[in-house]
Design a protein around this motif. Sequence first.
Motif, PDB file in Angstrom:
ATOM      1  N   LEU A  69      -3.795  -4.531  -6.669  1.00  0.00           N
ATOM      2  CA  LEU A  69      -4.143  -2.855  -6.381  1.00  0.00           C
ATOM      3  C   LEU A  69      -3.845  -2.832  -4.609  1.00  0.00           C
ATOM      4  O   LEU A  69      -3.338  -1.932  -4.282  1.00  0.00           O
ATOM      5  CB  LEU A  69      -5.340  -3.006  -5.952  1.00  0.00           C
ATOM      6  CG  LEU A  69      -6.686  -1.585  -5.489  1.00  0.00           C
ATOM      7  CD1 LEU A  69      -7.339  -1.180  -6.816  1.00  0.00           C
ATOM      8  CD2 LEU A  69      -6.729  -1.624  -4.476  1.00  0.00           C
ATOM      9  N   TRP A  70      -4.310  -3.925  -3.933  1.00  0.00           N
ATOM     10  CA  TRP A  70      -3.680  -4.060  -1.763  1.00  0.00           C
ATOM     11  C   TRP A  70      -2.158  -3.748  -1.485  1.00  0.00           C
ATOM     12  O   TRP A  70      -1.652  -2.968  -1.845  1.00  0.00           O
ATOM     13  CB  TRP A  70      -4.238  -5.261  -1.830  1.00  0.00           C
ATOM     14  CG  TRP A  70      -3.587  -5.353  -0.382  1.00  0.00           C
ATOM     15  CD1 TRP A  70      -3.381  -4.197   0.885  1.00  0.00           C
ATOM     16  CD2 TRP A  70      -2.845  -6.474   0.077  1.00  0.00           C
ATOM     17  NE1 TRP A  70      -3.141  -5.098   1.653  1.00  0.00           N
ATOM     18  CE2 TRP A  70      -2.583  -6.008   1.375  1.00  0.00           C
ATOM     19  CE3 TRP A  70      -2.545  -7.456  -0.431  1.00  0.00           C
ATOM     20  CZ2 TRP A  70      -2.097  -7.087   2.430  1.00  0.00           C
ATOM     21  CZ3 TRP A  70      -1.860  -8.176   0.115  1.00  0.00           C
ATOM     22  CH2 TRP A  70      -1.515  -8.372   1.431  1.00  0.00           C
ATOM     23  N   VAL A  87     -12.582   4.299  -3.245  1.00  0.00           N
ATOM     24  CA  VAL A  87     -12.640   3.492  -4.292  1.00  0.00           C
ATOM     25  C   VAL A  87     -13.283   2.696  -3.325  1.00  0.00           C
ATOM     26  O   VAL A  87     -14.322   1.678  -4.197  1.00  0.00           O
ATOM     27  CB  VAL A  87     -10.830   2.884  -4.247  1.00  0.00           C
ATOM     28  CG1 VAL A  87     -11.384   1.539  -4.454  1.00  0.00           C
ATOM     29  CG2 VAL A  87     -10.134   3.713  -4.818  1.00  0.00           C
ATOM     30  N   VAL A 119      -9.258  -5.727  -1.557  1.00  0.00           N
ATOM     31  CA  VAL A 119      -9.820  -4.870  -1.711  1.00  0.00           C
ATOM     32  C   VAL A 119     -10.936  -3.414  -1.179  1.00  0.00           C
ATOM     33  O   VAL A 119     -10.601  -2.179  -0.322  1.00  0.00           O
ATOM     34  CB  VAL A 119     -10.073  -3.411  -2.953  1.00  0.00           C
ATOM     35  CG1 VAL A 119     -10.669  -2.632  -3.735  1.00  0.00           C
ATOM     36  CG2 VAL A 119      -9.297  -4.948  -4.018  1.00  0.00           C
ATOM     37  N   ASN A 128      -0.805   0.041  -3.468  1.00  0.00           N
ATOM     38  CA  ASN A 128      -1.427   0.667  -2.252  1.00  0.00           C
ATOM     39  C   ASN A 128      -0.937   0.682  -0.824  1.00  0.00           C
ATOM     40  O   ASN A 128      -0.746   2.151  -0.534  1.00  0.00           O
ATOM     41  CB  ASN A 128      -3.131   1.168  -2.635  1.00  0.00           C
ATOM     42  CG  ASN A 128      -3.754   1.844  -3.323  1.00  0.00           C
ATOM     43  OD1 ASN A 128      -3.785   2.766  -3.816  1.00  0.00           O
ATOM     44  ND2 ASN A 128      -3.985   1.191  -4.389  1.00  0.00           N
ATOM     45  N   VAL A 183      -5.192  -8.710 -10.289  1.00  0.00           N
ATOM     46  CA  VAL A 183      -5.898  -7.839  -9.801  1.00  0.00           C
ATOM     47  C   VAL A 183      -6.102  -6.819  -8.557  1.00  0.00           C
ATOM     48  O   VAL A 183      -5.192  -6.034  -8.417  1.00  0.00           O
ATOM     49  CB  VAL A 183      -6.700  -6.817 -11.337  1.00  0.00           C
ATOM     50  CG1 VAL A 183      -6.825  -5.505 -10.544  1.00  0.00           C
ATOM     51  CG2 VAL A 183      -5.993  -7.366 -12.341  1.00  0.00           C
ATOM     52  N   GLY A 184      -6.779  -7.856  -8.322  1.00  0.00           N
ATOM     53  CA  GLY A 184      -7.288  -6.648  -6.522  1.00  0.00           C
ATOM     54  C   GLY A 184      -5.862  -7.302  -5.297  1.00  0.00           C
ATOM     55  O   GLY A 184      -5.675  -6.092  -5.024  1.00  0.00           O
ATOM     56  N   ASN A 243      -5.768   2.767 -10.074  1.00  0.00           N
ATOM     57  CA  ASN A 243      -6.489   2.707  -9.442  1.00  0.00           C
ATOM     58  C   ASN A 243      -8.105   2.504  -9.936  1.00  0.00           C
ATOM     59  O   ASN A 243      -8.722   1.791 -10.318  1.00  0.00           O
ATOM     60  CB  ASN A 243      -7.103   3.128  -8.066  1.00  0.00           C
ATOM     61  CG  ASN A 243      -5.533   3.086  -7.030  1.00  0.00           C
ATOM     62  OD1 ASN A 243      -4.592   1.909  -6.826  1.00  0.00           O
ATOM     63  ND2 ASN A 243      -5.531   3.910  -6.192  1.00  0.00           N
ATOM     64  N   GLN A 266      -7.928   6.998  -1.195  1.00  0.00           N
ATOM     65  CA  GLN A 266      -8.106   5.140  -1.236  1.00  0.00           C
ATOM     66  C   GLN A 266     -10.088   4.884  -0.517  1.00  0.00           C
ATOM     67  O   GLN A 266      -9.579   3.585  -1.172  1.00  0.00           O
ATOM     68  CB  GLN A 266      -6.733   5.119  -0.480  1.00  0.00           C
ATOM     69  CG  GLN A 266      -5.529   4.877  -1.140  1.00  0.00           C
ATOM     70  CD  GLN A 266      -4.847   3.973  -0.009  1.00  0.00           C
ATOM     71  OE1 GLN A 266      -4.844   2.946   0.291  1.00  0.00           O
ATOM     72  NE2 GLN A 266      -3.946   5.162   0.491  1.00  0.00           N
ATOM     73  N   PHE A 268      -8.032  -0.215 -12.708  1.00  0.00           N
ATOM     74  CA  PHE A 268      -8.055  -1.049 -11.758  1.00  0.00           C
ATOM     75  C   PHE A 268      -9.780  -1.328 -11.442  1.00  0.00           C
ATOM     76  O   PHE A 268     -10.248  -2.357 -12.097  1.00  0.00           O
ATOM     77  CB  PHE A 268      -7.821  -1.836 -10.266  1.00  0.00           C
ATOM     78  CG  PHE A 268      -5.989  -1.559 -10.959  1.00  0.00           C
ATOM     79  CD1 PHE A 268      -5.070  -2.079 -11.683  1.00  0.00           C
ATOM     80  CD2 PHE A 268      -4.940  -1.693  -9.975  1.00  0.00           C
ATOM     81  CE1 PHE A 268      -4.241  -2.619 -11.974  1.00  0.00           C
ATOM     82  CE2 PHE A 268      -3.960  -2.075  -9.181  1.00  0.00           C
ATOM     83  CZ  PHE A 268      -3.635  -2.244 -10.987  1.00  0.00           C
ATOM     84  N   THR A 327      -9.120  -0.196   1.116  1.00  0.00           N
ATOM     85  CA  THR A 327     -10.019  -0.177   1.434  1.00  0.00           C
ATOM     86  C   THR A 327     -10.664   1.219   3.016  1.00  0.00           C
ATOM     87  O   THR A 327     -10.634   1.774   3.279  1.00  0.00           O
ATOM     88  CB  THR A 327     -11.261   0.785   0.274  1.00  0.00           C
ATOM     89  OG1 THR A 327     -11.907  -0.419   0.591  1.00  0.00           O
ATOM     90  CG2 THR A 327     -10.366   0.509  -0.894  1.00  0.00           C
TER      91      THR A 327
END
Length: 661
Positions: A582-583, A222, A233, A586, A578-579, A557, A219, A560, A237
Motif C-alpha cells: 500500500l505504501w 485511510v 501505513v 501510493n 500488504v501494508g 486501498n 489517503q 487493502f 497517511t
Amino acid sequence: MASLTSSTRTLLLVLCSLLALVLPSAAEKKLETNSLNACQANSGFTASLFNLRYTPSKNSIDVNISAVSTIEARVEFDVTISAYGYQFYSLVIDPCKFDLAGFCPMVSGNLDDPFSLNVDPSTASLVPGIAYTFPDIDAKVKIYINATSGAMAGQSVACLEANVSNGQTVDLIGVKWASAIVAGLALVSSALLSGLGHSNAASHVAATALALTGYFQSQAMVGLVGIPLPPVVQSWTQDFQWSLGIVNVGFLQNIFTWYQRSTGGTAARIIDTLGSVSVEVQKRSEPLLAPSLSLFKRAEAIMPRSLTQHASSLMKRGNIKTDYGSYIVYGIQRVAFRADIETTNLFVTSIVSFYVVMAFTAIIIGLFKGACELAAKARWIKGDTFLDFRNGWITILKGILFRITLIGYAPVTILSLWEFTQRDSAAEVLLAVFFLLYVNIGLFWASYKLIRIAHRSVVLHRNPAYILFSDPQTLNKWGFLYIQFRASAYYFIVPVLGYTVLKSFFIAFAQNAGTVQAIALLLIEAGALITASVLRPWMDKKINSFNIAICAVNFINAIFLLIFTKVFDQPDIVTGVVGVVLWVLNAATTLILLLLIIISTAIVFFTDNPDGRYKFMADDRTSFMKSQSQLATTGELDALAMTARGEKAGYGTTITPTVHK
C-alpha cells in the motif's frame, strides 16, 4: 520491592537481547519502544509507562517503567519475535534455570524505578543490516508468562507485547510541505491564468489541482479508519493529514484547550502526560478492546486519583480505551495522537484551519484588488490587465471561498459527525451542528442553483454550456461546481458530494466497527470507480484518465483496508506485506501525479499561448467564454447582450456599467 526490581531488570535484559535480533538501525543504530502492552484479558503483569531505548553502539539499554505485578507462582516465559507478521524466533525461558531472582517464583508488587542496563556487544552483530534502515519496521516481541504451579498451573497468567521502532519513518515533514506547496501553487496558478484571460488553460490546471487535493484527502482518510493499520501505513497517511486541516500550531492548541474547558468540557491530557503514561497505538483486533475495559476497572485502584478521574471521564465519552493506566488510541484518535494534538482538540483544529485559510484568502484577494487598481492608475500595468477581476472581484471572491468550502467539505463533514460521538463540550457540539449544516446546505444549495441555470440554458438554447460559460457572473461564482466537468455532465457535482457524505458517515460513526467500515468503503470506492469509468464526466480525456487512476488507487486501498481487518483470516505476514505494498503503490502514484501537475503547470507558464496547449472542449464552452471587457463598454450594451441571450436578472447577473477614462 527490591527483589522485584532486580528480577524485572533481568527479565528486561533478556527481552532487549531478543529484541536486538529484529531492531532496525540508522546512522545511529537504535531500538525504541514506548509501551509494554498487555495482550490478554486479566493479565497479571501490566505497565502504565514503559519507555525503552537500546543503543548498540553504546551497548546500553535505558528504561523508564511503571508496572504492577499480581502474580505469585512459579512461571516460565514463552517468548516469540516476529517481523511483518513472520515469527522467526521463539524460545521458552525457565527463570529457575537462569537463576532470575524474584521470578522463581514470581512475586507481586509495584515497579517505578528508571534504570540502565549493559548489553553484550556481540548482540549487535546478530541484527540484519536492512533492519536498521527500513522505515516504520513492523517488529514486535511477545512474552507469555505461563504458570507452572498453583491453581493456575498450565495457564497463561500474563501476556506482554512490545512494538519496536528503529526511528526511521516515512512520516516526513518534507513530504507534507512538498505536497501542500504543489497543490497550493497549482490552485494559485489556475487563478492567475484565469485573471490573465487564459480560461482554457486555467480550467485544466484547476481541474488537475482539485483532483490532486482530493487524492491527498483520500489517503488521509485511510489513516482515519478505526482499523488496525501497519506502522508504515499509519506514517504514510499521516503525511497528508494537512489536507484535512489537521495541523498542529502550538499556541492555537492552548487556545482550543482553554475554549473547551471554559465551555464545560474535560480536555484530554494524553500528550501532556507522555512522561508518566504510555499510549498504545492500536494494532490489535477489535475483540481485545472490550477486555481492556475490565482491566481498566481493576487498574483504578492502583492509579493516582487525578489520573483515575481523568481516565474515567475519557472512558465515559468512549474517547480513549485504557488498559491498566496506559491508553489505547485508534482511528481518528490515532491520527490526533501522531500529530501531537490532544484528541479533544482535533475537531476544532480542523475547522479553524480551513476557516483561517478562507480569511487569509479573502484578505489577499482584497489586497490584490487594491494593488491592481493602484498599479493601473500609476500606469505600471496596462489598463485592461486583470480587468475582469477588477470589475467583478466580489463575485470572484465568492467563487473562491465556495471552492475552499468544497475542498474542506470532507474533513468538516467527517469531524463534525465524529464530534457528535465525542461531545467534547456543549459549545463544540453546537459548532459541529452549525458547520455541518453550513457546508452541506451551502454546497447543495449551490448545486441546486447550478442545475436550475443549466436547465434554463437547455430550454432556451438547447445547450447547458451557453449560460454556464457565457455569463461571467455565473462562471465566476458557480464555476467551481462544474468547470472541471464537460458541459453535459454539469450535474456530476451532486454524485461527488453524495460520495463524500457516504464516506464521512462510515468513517465517523463506525470507528468501533472496523470490518463494517472496510466493507462499506470498499463498496463506495467500487461504485465511484465504475461510475467514473462509465460516465467519464470530466472535461477531456487527460483529466478523465487522471481522475479514473485516482479512483482505481482508492479502490485498491479499500481492498487493502479489508485485508487489514483480517476478515480473510490470512497469516500475519500477508498483512505486513500488504501494508508495504500500500505504501509503495501510493508513494509511486503520488510522485507521478505531482510530477505531472508540476510539469504541465510549468509548461503552461512558459508558453506564449497557454490556451493553445489544450484542445478546446467539444461542448463549445470556449466560444461562450468571452471576456466581459470585450462584450461591452457600457451598461446598455451589457443589457442588450443579455436580452439577446434570453437571460433575465435574478441568476446572479448584475449589470454594472463599465466606464473607461
